[in-house]
Design a protein around this motif. Structure first.
Motif, mmCIF file in Angstrom:
data_model
loop_
_atom_site.group_PDB
_atom_site.id
_atom_site.type_symbol
_atom_site.label_atom_id
_atom_site.label_comp_id
_atom_site.label_asym_id
_atom_site.label_seq_id
_atom_site.Cartn_x
_atom_site.Cartn_y
_atom_site.Cartn_z
ATOM 1 N N UNK A 92 -4.033 3.060 4.814
ATOM 2 C CA UNK A 92 -5.341 2.895 5.460
ATOM 3 C C UNK A 92 -5.424 1.661 6.356
ATOM 4 N N UNK A 93 -4.787 0.597 5.950
ATOM 5 C CA UNK A 93 -4.870 -0.605 6.781
ATOM 6 C C UNK A 93 -4.163 -0.391 8.121
ATOM 7 N N UNK A 94 -3.055 0.305 8.075
ATOM 8 C CA UNK A 94 -2.334 0.569 9.317
ATOM 9 C C UNK A 94 -3.110 1.556 10.197
ATOM 10 N N UNK B 158 -6.320 1.591 10.292
ATOM 11 C CA UNK B 158 -7.368 0.754 10.863
ATOM 12 C C UNK B 158 -6.814 -0.082 12.012
ATOM 13 N N UNK C 8 -5.077 9.596 3.794
ATOM 14 C CA UNK C 8 -5.315 8.673 4.899
ATOM 15 C C UNK C 8 -4.714 9.173 6.209
ATOM 16 N N UNK D 208 -7.965 4.492 13.612
ATOM 17 C CA UNK D 208 -7.787 5.771 12.911
ATOM 18 C C UNK D 208 -7.755 6.929 13.903
ATOM 19 N N UNK E 41 0.830 -1.210 0.000
ATOM 20 C CA UNK E 41 0.000 0.000 0.000
ATOM 21 C C UNK E 41 0.867 1.263 0.000
#
Ligand SMILES: Nc1nc2c(c(=O)[nH]1)N[C@H]1C(S)=C(S)[C@@H](COP(=O)(O)OP(=O)(O)OC[C@H]3O[C@@H](n4cnc5c(=O)[nH]c(N)nc54)[C@H](O)[C@@H]3O)O[C@H]1N2
Ligand SMILES: Nc1nc2c(c(=O)[nH]1)N[C@H]1C(S)=C(S)[C@@H](COP(=O)(O)OP(=O)(O)OC[C@H]3O[C@@H](n4cnc5c(=O)[nH]c(N)nc54)[C@H](O)[C@@H]3O)O[C@H]1N2
Ligand code: SF4
Ligand code: SF4
Ligand code: SF4
Ligand code: SF4
Ligand code: SF4
Ligand SMILES: [Mo]
Lengths: 444, 227, 818
Positions: free
Chosen positions: C708-710, C712, C782, C722, C97
């Motif tokens: 974004x995954x991190x 989350x 993000x 977040x 990502x």
């Protein structure tokens, strides 16, 4: 104010037909309001379809919320009807006559609303037909689909069949919707043969409808009790749900009766005595309900299985305590206090207790569905469930459909079975006398 | 028939969360935005649960990496009205995303809270590059999903073994979480094979299963000195 | 239901859905090379794997990238790479990502208008190069090459060498890094005489006592340590973690000792007291290899107090207990445990270092290793060898360069602060603002985001605004390079060549080869190549100093030495056990490759080289202090303060040692100044809470914020996504009526921030902790606008000696936000 020119002079039960032909301004306003609410709900549902179920307050742990609560609740209310009317008919309670129709209408409308709720709850309503195509009969959800369909069919038929003579009368009175009445009256002319067939049909239906009705709510309870979830996995859920259903059904029926009595000036038909009797029934149900609730929780507390106990404590003292104790107050304390004393058992008293019972029974459904999901066996950090505007909208929508349904029904059909009243007037007295005679000792 | 088992050594697990991330990337799991995440909408097939016990300063921290336990007697499949979740011939509990009607009954029926639901249209990284794992289908809004024990990897391994006409080797089929775990806390293998690590570990005195008393025969064992 | 073509494609080939969108004529086609679209549409799905090194932190993990038709689709750990042995942290797992990030800078950009409000205009690489080289050539013409300042970030090894080389060939003494390793190593320099972070033999230690070093989460290579840790569990090593907040490391330790922030040094000395008083220290080592333990007399016959008596007089358990909040029973217990267990290791870091008294605290912590004689022995501390790299040809300096290089380093503190360092982010900022010692003309920002990471934000912004010309080499726009005039987009690590050798504190010498696994997705360039090309464009001796075509050649050149040395081995399958045995039997020389090319190819295939065999060093070789011994009494510190005094006296007669010490905020006097001791942190007394920060694995120091995954996963352990949170003990929570999940204000005298409270018992009462890394005001969609940056309310305090920001030096008050 619109009035149709139908001559009701010769009609002895004119008061029962009047709502069909006379429509006040208030009616349109009310119907407008509820249509607006309904459209709002429809819009919110459309949004839900568009964006996904994320617009609700449900989440990964609390995966069922308002929709399932309302589903159980509405289906419960629906027991007012057919079941009560069938029982009353079966037991030949004379005072049933002005009540049965209303009760049956409640069933039909509410069942339709309730039955739709699981669909509102589906993530993929577009795939509903898979239930037919790939349905697995092992799934309790399919039992529900089956029994609700059966119940809906049976109860609409059961509503419809006793209406035939009245429809025929409407047909004969002339006025609007003649085509509909002609179609629905099935060529009823009131011959002896027809009467016999009708009676037989009613008798068969009422016997049939009772087990179906019981099965419906039993099966609905099975959705929960078939799982391993603490708070759900209970053997008495079947009868407990049925009792709760009848309980809330009676309360709903009473509210409807009191409302229509007031609106359509049916004081002559719905008398104090009806409310007294039904009030007593409500009292009995309240006590039975309490008995079940007590058994359910006592067994849980006594055995104190940790997960079970966790949920019970959560309900008693956690964030849901207010709902739990609210439920006890609404379902037991208030109705028992009001209904045990003749002094309070007035129509107002009955109305108050009915309203609290309806609220209380909704809370009961809520308190069954949500806390168990909020406290899964895995000790996950507790989920929270705060219903969103969408869910409130859909609840409001459900209620407005119920009211609209009633209002529309009342515009088309008499809310009280005219011929049964007449029959009561003509034969009831004699029959009752005979029947009483047959119970008494010393008579042949 | 193979008996796939996972053994997670809690005495080794540090709670680093790598298994969660690896599972997310391996299985094309959607990522949810801030609002939805904080409302409880995160989709984790593997979830590391943290719990504190005791009072300051004598605190014990439990970390429990939790996939789907792939019960041998899964209560979740029993309730599905359309057979969108079922016990497949490999003994794994599978999901058919294209048939699922999204009733979430299986989620409520799972005592281990292992399943997750697509509350919204799933989202991944913005932009033209999504870097999906081509071996795993992506899901759509309104369906349930959960840990598959990376069954797409099993499919591959089975094909390879069949081509070479040999049995599957110990360690050949390894899910993404087991592969990545920096503490080597996740073991995976076939308990039918008496020489396999999982067979031995699952019979260790430290081994236990979560809520074994429910009789669901979960395929995931935990090793811990404490329990 | 009808499955749309797009859905169908999405399902049957991950990528193809997204790419074919382009193929269908939608906008996205612009961003996807047509060849790829074709490949994905028509090509067979050919799977390949490539080995490289993760570049998302200093950890240096070996990774394997899975490519389908040449496109990276998955990353896993390289099981044969010795540092991480197949393990990875969440951030590294999410590296794709980073590569595919929609907010990457895709083409060089020039700022038009004011920073933050201005516009970025794309320009061509040629134009960008022209602008920069013209400017640099102009400086050379004016003979003011020292006015070029390069501020790097975490680069090490060959990349660092390349940039230094550029600086000296060009003629600037001003290449710095933030955060700076030279700041971190000051305490080591004082006690060991070496600016090297040592390695610790975790494998053979029986007790590991860590003062605030959260190595499972924040260490230089968290995965390396996680591997060792899981091995411990089998070995039953006892693990004790001392820190106010229960970090991941503390949570996994056998015992957690909460301590009041800023008092680590005192506790270490309390333990030293127990070791000395109960004679549990290593007498042999202390007499032979340490300096300043006993009272001593110097050349001028002045009597000095020794460490022993100083500690016995000042750090008795009751007093230490009062300072640290650790009970005296526990101090005794810990001290005895340490002294009675053979192979007990002590290390420090994190909070112990991140304070105004960090250097002294770390000296105190290291003094325990000195007492225990933990050097060059099983379960002890050792220094690993540099890899046998070839040397690059010497830099050619012309007169301009010579003149520039002779200039005083620009960032060197101009007053007496930070006497042991040439750089502190604080002096760097101040000197730019004051044009002192000279104005700067051009600033190269080499990656990094010092504005976000430092604590003196306002002044840093002013300094950036004041700088006439800033060039940023970066892959993303962040808080700092929003102020740049020109941004050159550089490749991400997956598109670039680099090497990652000898990660500090990893226990063997090693080299990881970072190679491009995919062609650059955008019009970005290799960082190394940019410097080489710039040198070429400047011409003259600068160009001559870079006889390489590209950065890859530099790396190849460096590795030639490794090949020629015949040492170590390529990290391939099965090498671990076999190799060790083989080496042990055969000694050092082994060459299994017939040519360098073969060696190089194999190196690329396997991803790295390592050498687990270390030349034993004799104890009197390892300490490079003036005494050649482990110094309890730091002569280096004494000398530098003496020098300071001398210089000051020449300028100003009112200056004496007393005023220097008070200017440095050192409260100790006499010999104690040079001995490990506890300095009181100048906390604001009336604020009730100590304010601390920590870094979580998914985000590290903020790098994960644009993934974004991190985001989350940011607070997966406390279920906070977040967003930032603050950890607070239930005792305090009750006091303030705070419930889990409430929003609270955290207020220092600088500023205040609003954060959600997590009430957990795993933190000391009256301490609150916020994860660092969120609160970006830039850095992409993000990152921007999520969470808060705790650094924004920190007092502008630094370690008196090393210039390291005192991240734990602030006290705050809290209140419920309604
Ligand atoms: N998760 C995560 N890890 C990171 C980073 C990150 O952002 N996130 N950042 C990296 C960066 S930029 C830095 S400067 C470092 C700083 O890692 P931290 O531990 O936060 O560093 P400091 O507080 O600077 O303390 C440095 C001192 O602590 C001790 N120490 C730190 N790590 C280790 C270790 O792994 N082993 C041993 N034996 N001692 C250790 C050493 O004595 C060292 O001199 O962390 C690197 N690692
Ligand atoms: N409160 C608090 N503050 C701290 C710390 C702490 O622990 N707590 N830690 C301190 C420490 S130890 C350090 S080292 C500093 C960290 O300070 P930095 O070195 O500035 O931090 P990094 O995260 O390394 O740099 C982040 C920037 O690097 C760029 N970048 C990231 N990846 C790439 C890439 O692949 N290519 C290119 N070209 N650029 C890239 C991005 O633009 C990103 O903004 O922070 C310090 N500040
Ligand atoms: S990756 Fe391994 S160590 Fe990390 S949380 Fe998962 S199981 Fe635990
Ligand atoms: S853990 Fe839950 S989801 Fe998984 S198989 Fe068992 S019941 Fe089903
Ligand atoms: S949500 Fe899908 S898989 Fe689960 S029970 Fe319903 S249809 Fe089956
Ligand atoms: S087995 Fe595969 S799907 Fe299951 S948690 Fe591990 S990585 Fe995820
Ligand atoms: S620790 Fe994580 S981010 Fe750092 S190099 Fe390893 S995998 Fe990459
Ligand atoms: Mo750093």
């Amino acid at each position: 104010m619109s009035k149709q020119k139908v001559n009701l002079e010769s009609e002895p039960e004119a008061a029962l037909f009047r709502p069909i032909y006379e429509t006040g301004k208030g009616y349109y306003i009310v119907i407008g309001i509820f249509i607006a609410i309904f459209l709002w709900a429809a819009f919110m549902y459309f949004n839900q379809i568009r964006f996904g179920l994320g617009v609700t307050g449900m989440n990964q742990t609390i995966t069922w919320g308002f929709y399932i609560v309302n589903f159980v609740f509405f289906i419960g209310i629906s027991h007012a009807g057919t079941l009560i009317s069938a029982i009353l008919r079966l037991s030949k309670a004379e005072w049933r006559r002005p009540i049965t129709r209303m009760a049956e209408v409640i069933t039909a409308i509410v069942l339709a609303i309730g039955g739709l709720h699981p669909i509102l709850d589906l993530g993929r309503p577009d795939r509903m037909l898979y239930l037919v195509e790939a349905g697995r009969l092992q799934s309790p959800l399919l039992w529900d689909v089956t029994s609700i369909t059966a119940y809906f069919t049976a109860s609409t038929v059961y509503l419809y069949v006793p209406m035939i003579p009245d429809i025929a009368r409407l047909r004969d009175q002339g006025g609007k919707l003649k085509w509909l009445y002609s179609f629905l009256s099935w060529g009823w002319t009131g011959t002896e043969h027809q009467k016999k067939v009708l009676n037989k049909a009613i008798n068969i239906l009422m016997v049939m409808v009772i087990p179906i009705a019981i099965s419906v709510h039993t099966v609905i309870s099975y959705i929960f009790s078939m799982t391993l979830q603490p708070g759900w996995h209970s053997t008495i859920f079947g009868p407990y749900f049925v009792v709760g259903a009848i309980f809330s059904g009676i309360a709903a029926l009473l509210i409807v009766m009191i409302a229509f009595r007031k609106v359509f000036h049916l004081e002559n038909y719905l008398k104090e005595i009806h409310f007294k009797y039904l009030g007593t029934l409500l009292l009995i149900m309240s006590i039975i309900w309490f008995y079940f609730t007590f058994s359910e929780y006592l067994t849980g507390i006594f055995a104190a299985e940790p997960h079970e106990m966790h949920i019970i404590l959560y309900k008693f003292t956690g964030p849901f305590a207010i709902f739990f104790w609210g439920m006890v107050l609404c379902n037991f304390i208030i109705p028992v206090i009001i209904l045990s004393f003749n002094k309070f058992k007035t129509i107002t008293g009955v109305l108050i207790s009915s309203i609290t019972v309806v609220i209380g029974m909704w809370l009961e459904r809520f308190i069954i569905v949500v806390p168990s999901l909020a406290n899964p066996r895995m000790e996950l950090p507790m989920g929270i469930y705060i219903p969103t505007i969408t869910e409130w909208a859909l609840l409001a929508g459900g209620i407005s459909v119920f009211i609209l349904g009633f209002m529309v029904f009342a515009k088309i059909f008499p809310l009280i079975s005219v011929w049964e009243i007449e029959e009561g007037r003509k034969q009831g007295l004699k029959e009752v006398e005979e029947r009483i005679h047959s119970y008494l000792p010393g008579t042949p | 028939m193979s008996k796939w088992r996972m053994v997670i050594d809690l005495d080794k697990c540090t709670g680093c969360g790598s298994c969660m991330a690896a599972c997310k990337m391996e299985n094309n799991i959607p990522i949810v935005d801030s609002k939805e995440a904080n409302e409880g909408g995160v989709l984790n097939w593997m979830d590391v649960i943290t719990q504190y016990h005791g009072d300051y300063p004598n605190i014990e921290v439990d970390r429990l990496p939790k996939p789907c336990f792939q019960c041998d007697h899964p209560p979740c499949t029993k309730v599905c009205p359309v057979r969108a979740t079922y016990l497949n011939p490999d003994g794994l509990v599978a999901q058919i995303y294209h048939r699922c009607i999204g009733c979430r009954y299986c989620m409520t029926a799972c005592p281990y809270t292992s399943k997750v639901f697509n509350w919204y249209e799933p989202k991944w990284l913005d932009g033209p590059y999504k870097c999906f794992n081509p071996d795993v289908s992506i899901r759509m809004t309104g369906v349930v999903e959960k840990c598959s024990f990376c069954s797409h990897r099993l499919m591959k391994v089975k094909e390879d073994a069949a081509l070479e006409d040999r049995p599957i080797l110990d360690g050949e089929y390894e899910p993404a979480c087991a592969e990545i775990c920096p503490a080597d806390a996740i073991y995976f293998g076939d308990a039918e094979n008496k020489n396999s690590e999982v067979y031995k570990l699952s019979r260790s005195y430290r081994a236990s299963r979560v809520m074994d008393d429910l009789g669901l025969e979960p395929k995931v064992y935990y090793l811990s000195k404490r329990s | 239901m009808e499955i749309k073509r797009r859905d169908f494609l999405k399902l049957f080939g991950g990528f193809s859905g997204a790419l074919l969108l382009g193929g269908c004529g939608l906008d996205e086609v612009l961003e996807v090379p047509a060849s790829w679209v074709n490949k994905v549409k028509n090509g067979p799905k050919i799977e390949t794997w490539k080995n490289t090194i993760c570049g998302l932190c200093s950890g240096g993990c070996g990774i394997q990238v899975r490519l389908i038709d040449g496109l990276p689709v998955h990353i896993k750990g390289n099981p044969n790479y010795p540092v991480n042995q197949g393990g990875m942290c969440p951030l590294g797992i999410n590296a794709l990502h980073h590569l595919y990030n929609p907010d990457r800078i895709q083409i060089p950009m020039k700022r038009v208008g004011n920073p933050l409000t201005g516009k970025w205009e794309p320009i061509s690489w040629e134009d960008a190069f022209k602008i920069i080289s013209q400017r640099l050539i102009k400086l050379r013409r004016q003979n003011i090459t020292h006015q070029l300042v390069i501020l790097g970030s975490g680069e090490r090894g060959v990349m660092k060498e390349l940039i230094s080389r550029f600086a000296s060939a060009y003629g600037s003494p001003n290449y710095y890094q933030f955060s700076s390793l030279p700041n971190d190593v000051v305490p080591y320099l004082l006690v060991h005489g070496q600016s090297q972070i040592p390695s610790y033999d975790f494998l053979n230690a029986k007790i590991i006592l860590s003062f605030g070093s959260n190595f499972l989460e924040e260490g230089f290579s968290p995965i390396y340590y996680t591997k060792l840790y899981s091995h411990h569990r089998e070995q039953q090593t006892r693990y004790i973690q001392i820190e106010p907040r229960m970090s991941l490391t503390a949570a996994n330790a056998d015992s957690w000792v909460p301590i009041r922030p800023g008092t680590y040094g005192a506790l270490a000395l309390g333990l030293a007291y127990v070791l000395i008083r109960e004679e549990l220290y290593n007498e042999d080592f202390v007499t032979k290899y340490t300096f300043g333990f006993e009272d001593w007399i110097d050349k001028e016959s002045k009597k000095h107090i020794g460490f022993r008596n100083y500690v016995l007089e000042n750090y008795y358990p009751e007093k230490v207990s009062e300072i640290t909040g650790v009970s005296s029973e526990l101090i005794l217990e810990l001290g005895r445990e340490l002294g009675n267990t053979p192979r007990a290791l002590v290390l420090g870091g994190g909070g112990a270092l991140d304070n105004t008294n960090g250097t002294f605290s770390m000296m105190a912590i290291q003094s325990l290793n000195g007492l225990l004689g933990n050097y060059e022995r099983k379960g002890g501390i050792y220094f690993i060898d540099e890899p046998p790299y070839s040397k690059l040809p010497p830099v050619i300096e012309d007169s301009i360069a010579k003149n520039g290089n002779k200039k005083e380093p620009h960032a060197k503190p101009q007053d007496i602060s930070f006497p042991l360092t040439n750089f502190s982010i604080e002096s760097f900022t101040k000197n730019i603002l004051r044009d002192n010692p000279y104005p700067i003309d051009t600033l190269f920002l080499f990656r990094g985001n010092p504005l976000f990471h430092s604590i003196n934000h306002h002044e840093f912004v002013d300094a950036l605004k004041k700088t006439p010309f800033i060039v940023s080499f970066d892959s993303f726009i962040n808080e700092t390079n929003e102020y740049a005039h020109l941004i050159l987009p550089v490749n991400t690590f997956l598109e670039d060549w680099n090497e990652s050798s000898n990660i500090p504190s990893v226990g063997f010498s090693h080299i990881g080869i970072q190679q491009p696994v995919v062609e650059p997705l955008f019009s970005t360039r290799s960082m190394g190549d940019i410097f080489i090309d710039l040198a070429k464009q400047i011409g003259g001796t600068v160009s001559d100093s870079f006889p390489f075509e590209n950065y890859k050649q530099v790396i190849e050149h460096k590795l030639l030495g490794v090949y020629n040395s015949g040492r170590g081995a390529i990290a391939s399958k099965g090498v671990k056990k076999m190799w060790l045995e083989y080496l042990q039997q055969r000694g050092w020389q082994i060459s299994r490759y017939s040519s360098y090319e073969e060696f190089w190819d194999q190196l690329l295939k396997d991803g790295g080289w390592w050498n687990p065999i270390r030349e034993e060093k004799r104890l009197n070789e390892i300490f490079k202090t003036p005494s050649g011994k482990f110094e309890f009494y730091s002569q280096k510190l004494k000398n530098s303060l003496d020098t300071l005094l001398k210089n000051q006296k020449e300028n100003d007669s009112t200056h004496n040692l007393e005023s220097i010490l008070s200017r440095l905020n050192i409260t100790a006097r006499g010999d104690a100044v040079y001995l490990p001791h506890h300095e009181i942190v100048p906390y604001e007394g009336e604020k009730p809470f100590y304010f601390t920060t920590f870094q979580v694995l998914p985000n590290r120091d903020g790098k994960g914020a644009n993934l974004p995954l991190m985001q989350e996963m940011f607070g997966y352990s406390v279920r906070s996504y977040w967003r930032s949170w603050v950890e607070i003990n239930p005792i305090n929570a009750e006091e303030y009526g705070i419930k889990d999940g409430d929003w609270i204000w955290i207020e220092s005298s600088i500023n205040r921030i609003k954060v959600q409270a997590k009430v957990i018992p795993a933190i000391m009462p009256n301490v609150i902790a916020i994860p660092f890394g969120l609160g970006h005001t830039s850095y992409g969609r993000y990152a921007k606008g999520y969470g808060v940056n705790p650094n924004s309310i920190m007092h502008n305090l630094y370690d008196y000696l090393s210039g390291k920001p005192a991240l734990d030096g602030t006290k705050v008050k809290i209140s419920l936000a309604s």
